[in-house]
Write a protein that holds these residues in place. Structure first.
Motif, PDB file in Angstrom:
ATOM      1  N   GLN A   9      26.786  36.339 -19.989  1.00  0.00           N
ATOM      2  CA  GLN A   9      28.220  36.029 -20.089  1.00  0.00           C
ATOM      3  C   GLN A   9      29.039  37.311 -20.188  1.00  0.00           C
ATOM      4  N   TRP A  10      30.176  37.353 -19.460  1.00  0.00           N
ATOM      5  CA  TRP A  10      31.118  38.462 -19.652  1.00  0.00           C
ATOM      6  C   TRP A  10      31.975  38.154 -20.875  1.00  0.00           C
ATOM      7  N   GLY A  11      32.297  39.189 -21.667  1.00  0.00           N
ATOM      8  CA  GLY A  11      33.159  39.011 -22.827  1.00  0.00           C
ATOM      9  C   GLY A  11      34.627  39.156 -22.435  1.00  0.00           C
ATOM     10  N   LEU A  20      43.221  42.490 -15.055  1.00  0.00           N
ATOM     11  CA  LEU A  20      44.399  43.354 -15.170  1.00  0.00           C
ATOM     12  C   LEU A  20      44.359  44.425 -14.067  1.00  0.00           C
ATOM     13  N   THR A  21      43.164  45.006 -13.863  1.00  0.00           N
ATOM     14  CA  THR A  21      43.013  46.010 -12.800  1.00  0.00           C
ATOM     15  C   THR A  21      43.310  45.374 -11.444  1.00  0.00           C
ATOM     16  N   PHE A  22      42.794  44.162 -11.246  1.00  0.00           N
ATOM     17  CA  PHE A  22      43.022  43.469  -9.969  1.00  0.00           C
ATOM     18  C   PHE A  22      44.528  43.327  -9.704  1.00  0.00           C
ATOM     19  N   MET A  24      46.995  45.018 -10.990  1.00  0.00           N
ATOM     20  CA  MET A  24      47.662  46.313 -10.812  1.00  0.00           C
ATOM     21  C   MET A  24      47.363  46.897  -9.437  1.00  0.00           C
ATOM     22  N   ILE A  25      46.113  46.739  -8.961  1.00  0.00           N
ATOM     23  CA  ILE A  25      45.773  47.273  -7.635  1.00  0.00           C
ATOM     24  C   ILE A  25      46.557  46.522  -6.553  1.00  0.00           C
ATOM     25  N   LEU A  26      46.697  45.214  -6.741  1.00  0.00           N
ATOM     26  CA  LEU A  26      47.462  44.413  -5.781  1.00  0.00           C
ATOM     27  C   LEU A  26      48.909  44.923  -5.712  1.00  0.00           C
ATOM     28  N   THR A  92      27.957  48.208  -4.904  1.00  0.00           N
ATOM     29  CA  THR A  92      29.374  47.951  -4.608  1.00  0.00           C
ATOM     30  C   THR A  92      30.225  48.160  -5.859  1.00  0.00           C
ATOM     31  N   HIS A  93      29.755  47.630  -6.996  1.00  0.00           N
ATOM     32  CA  HIS A  93      30.510  47.800  -8.244  1.00  0.00           C
ATOM     33  C   HIS A  93      30.644  49.283  -8.589  1.00  0.00           C
ATOM     34  N   GLY A  94      29.520  50.025  -8.438  1.00  0.00           N
ATOM     35  CA  GLY A  94      29.544  51.468  -8.742  1.00  0.00           C
ATOM     36  C   GLY A  94      30.549  52.175  -7.848  1.00  0.00           C
ATOM     37  N   ALA A  95      30.517  51.841  -6.541  1.00  0.00           N
ATOM     38  CA  ALA A  95      31.428  52.499  -5.589  1.00  0.00           C
ATOM     39  C   ALA A  95      32.878  52.167  -5.934  1.00  0.00           C
ATOM     40  N   MET A  96      33.131  50.925  -6.382  1.00  0.00           N
ATOM     41  CA  MET A  96      34.515  50.567  -6.724  1.00  0.00           C
ATOM     42  C   MET A  96      34.991  51.338  -7.961  1.00  0.00           C
ATOM     43  N   TYR A  97      34.092  51.521  -8.929  1.00  0.00           N
ATOM     44  CA  TYR A  97      34.477  52.319 -10.109  1.00  0.00           C
ATOM     45  C   TYR A  97      34.839  53.751  -9.677  1.00  0.00           C
ATOM     46  N   VAL A  98      33.994  54.334  -8.786  1.00  0.00           N
ATOM     47  CA  VAL A  98      34.260  55.713  -8.342  1.00  0.00           C
ATOM     48  C   VAL A  98      35.631  55.765  -7.649  1.00  0.00           C
ATOM     49  N   LEU A  99      35.903  54.761  -6.787  1.00  0.00           N
ATOM     50  CA  LEU A  99      37.188  54.753  -6.070  1.00  0.00           C
ATOM     51  C   LEU A  99      38.365  54.530  -7.019  1.00  0.00           C
ATOM     52  N   LEU A 100      38.143  53.687  -8.045  1.00  0.00           N
ATOM     53  CA  LEU A 100      39.227  53.437  -9.012  1.00  0.00           C
ATOM     54  C   LEU A 100      39.563  54.704  -9.805  1.00  0.00           C
ATOM     55  N   LEU A 101      38.618  55.655  -9.845  1.00  0.00           N
ATOM     56  CA  LEU A 101      38.919  56.946 -10.483  1.00  0.00           C
ATOM     57  C   LEU A 101      39.523  57.914  -9.464  1.00  0.00           C
ATOM     58  N   LEU A 155      35.844  47.373   0.466  1.00  0.00           N
ATOM     59  CA  LEU A 155      34.860  46.940  -0.545  1.00  0.00           C
ATOM     60  C   LEU A 155      35.367  45.709  -1.286  1.00  0.00           C
ATOM     61  N   LEU A 156      36.673  45.689  -1.547  1.00  0.00           N
ATOM     62  CA  LEU A 156      37.244  44.567  -2.283  1.00  0.00           C
ATOM     63  C   LEU A 156      37.111  43.261  -1.499  1.00  0.00           C
ATOM     64  N   VAL A 157      37.336  43.338  -0.183  1.00  0.00           N
ATOM     65  CA  VAL A 157      37.204  42.130   0.643  1.00  0.00           C
ATOM     66  C   VAL A 157      35.753  41.628   0.572  1.00  0.00           C
ATOM     67  N   ALA A 162      31.889  37.818  -1.525  1.00  0.00           N
ATOM     68  CA  ALA A 162      30.593  37.528  -2.164  1.00  0.00           C
ATOM     69  C   ALA A 162      30.799  36.599  -3.352  1.00  0.00           C
ATOM     70  N   ALA A 163      31.859  36.864  -4.141  1.00  0.00           N
ATOM     71  CA  ALA A 163      32.123  36.020  -5.321  1.00  0.00           C
ATOM     72  C   ALA A 163      32.421  34.587  -4.892  1.00  0.00           C
ATOM     73  N   LEU A 164      33.223  34.438  -3.825  1.00  0.00           N
ATOM     74  CA  LEU A 164      33.569  33.090  -3.353  1.00  0.00           C
ATOM     75  C   LEU A 164      32.340  32.393  -2.760  1.00  0.00           C
ATOM     76  N   PHE A 165      31.467  33.175  -2.093  1.00  0.00           N
ATOM     77  CA  PHE A 165      30.227  32.619  -1.531  1.00  0.00           C
ATOM     78  C   PHE A 165      29.338  32.069  -2.661  1.00  0.00           C
ATOM     79  N   MET A 176      32.442  31.853 -12.161  1.00  0.00           N
ATOM     80  CA  MET A 176      32.934  31.186 -13.386  1.00  0.00           C
ATOM     81  C   MET A 176      32.743  32.082 -14.614  1.00  0.00           C
ATOM     82  N   ARG A 177      31.736  32.974 -14.552  1.00  0.00           N
ATOM     83  CA  ARG A 177      31.519  33.889 -15.690  1.00  0.00           C
ATOM     84  C   ARG A 177      32.673  34.891 -15.792  1.00  0.00           C
ATOM     85  N   MET A 178      33.267  35.233 -14.614  1.00  0.00           N
ATOM     86  CA  MET A 178      34.361  36.220 -14.611  1.00  0.00           C
ATOM     87  C   MET A 178      35.725  35.523 -14.654  1.00  0.00           C
ATOM     88  N   LEU A 179      35.744  34.231 -14.321  1.00  0.00           N
ATOM     89  CA  LEU A 179      36.996  33.454 -14.275  1.00  0.00           C
ATOM     90  C   LEU A 179      36.732  32.175 -15.079  1.00  0.00           C
TER      91      LEU A 179
END
Ligand code: HEM
Length: 198
Positions: A9-11, A20-22, A24-26, A92-101, A155-157, A162-165, A176-179
């Motif tokens: 489970q995500w906290g 929040l990041t999503f 703000m990026i939008l 993908t998650h790692g690459a997104m963190y690097v790009l977010l920095l 990467l976001l697309v 993937a999440a919707l799949f 559902m764990r993230m939403l």
């Protein structure tokens, strides 16, 4: 919902920082793509200032998110996820963190090399990155800011697809764990086998 992440489970902190990041990026992407065409004037200056302040906020939130991830760790992939899919998701998650920095850092470097002043929401002065005005660094940082943004968009697309799949095809709990308020996706009814008489 727990504050810290659990193995399945995500906290609330990770979920909050993710969405929040999503948002703000939008906002940053929409404003960033439109603001260059604004007529020169005080409104344009204000919009640029907001883009820079929100961009620096994404940088700070991403650092916070990475620290929290180290402290609270992350849930394991949902049961049944093939190893290769888990590896691609982690990359993908790692690459997104690097790009977010790197995206906010390249914007900050561009601003510094252009010699523009920088204040965070007009509250305090942000120091320059590097030695100040430099047209070569300015051009490089500008190019990098744009290219890195397009890489993040790609990467976001893939990430959202993937999440919707997972949700609509695999019917697992990944999204559902993230939403947490999301309901399980309806399973399409299976057509009955043709009867013997027909
Ligand atoms: C700017 C937009 C987004 C960025 C930068 C982003 C970034 C990330 C990152 C870095 C993670 C990994 C968290 C970790 O392991 O520490 C993650 C997880 C996740 N994201 Fe996003 N995300 C974005 C938008 C979205 C959208 C639009 C969706 C859904 C349609 C989504 C669904 C998910 C899900 C379900 C997870 C959890 C995956 C798992 O449990 O393994 N994300 N996101």
């Amino acid at each position: 919902m727990p504050i810290r992440n659990k193995p399945d489970q995500w906290g609330v902190v990770s979920i909050g920082l993710h969405w929040l990041t999503f948002l703000m990026i939008l906002g940053l992407a929409t404003v960033g793509l439109l603001m260059t065409d604004l007529p020169t004037g005080s409104f344009k200056v204000q919009v640029y200032a907001l883009h820079k302040s929100f961009g620096l906020t994404v940088l700070a939130l991403t650092l916070l998110r990475l620290v929290w991830r180290l402290l609270a760790s992350a849930p394991e992939a949902v049961a049944g996820t093939p190893r290769w899919q888990d590896r691609i998701a982690k990359l993908t998650h790692g690459a997104m963190y690097v790009l977010l920095l790197l995206i906010p850092l390249s914007g900050w470097l561009f601003n510094s090399a252009a010699g523009f002043p920088l204040r965070w929401f007009n509250l305090f002065k942000v120091p320059k990155l590097g030695a100040g005005y430099d047209p070569d660094i300015k051009a490089f940082a500008h190019e990098a800011h744009e290219l890195l943004f397009y890489a993040l968009a790609l990467l976001l697309v893939a990430h959202a697809a993937a999440a919707l799949f997972h949700h609509y095809r695999l019917h697992d709990r990944t999204l559902m764990r993230m939403l947490p308020f999301l309901k399980p996706a309806a399973v399409a009814p299976v057509a009955p086998p043709p009867s013997e008489e027909s």
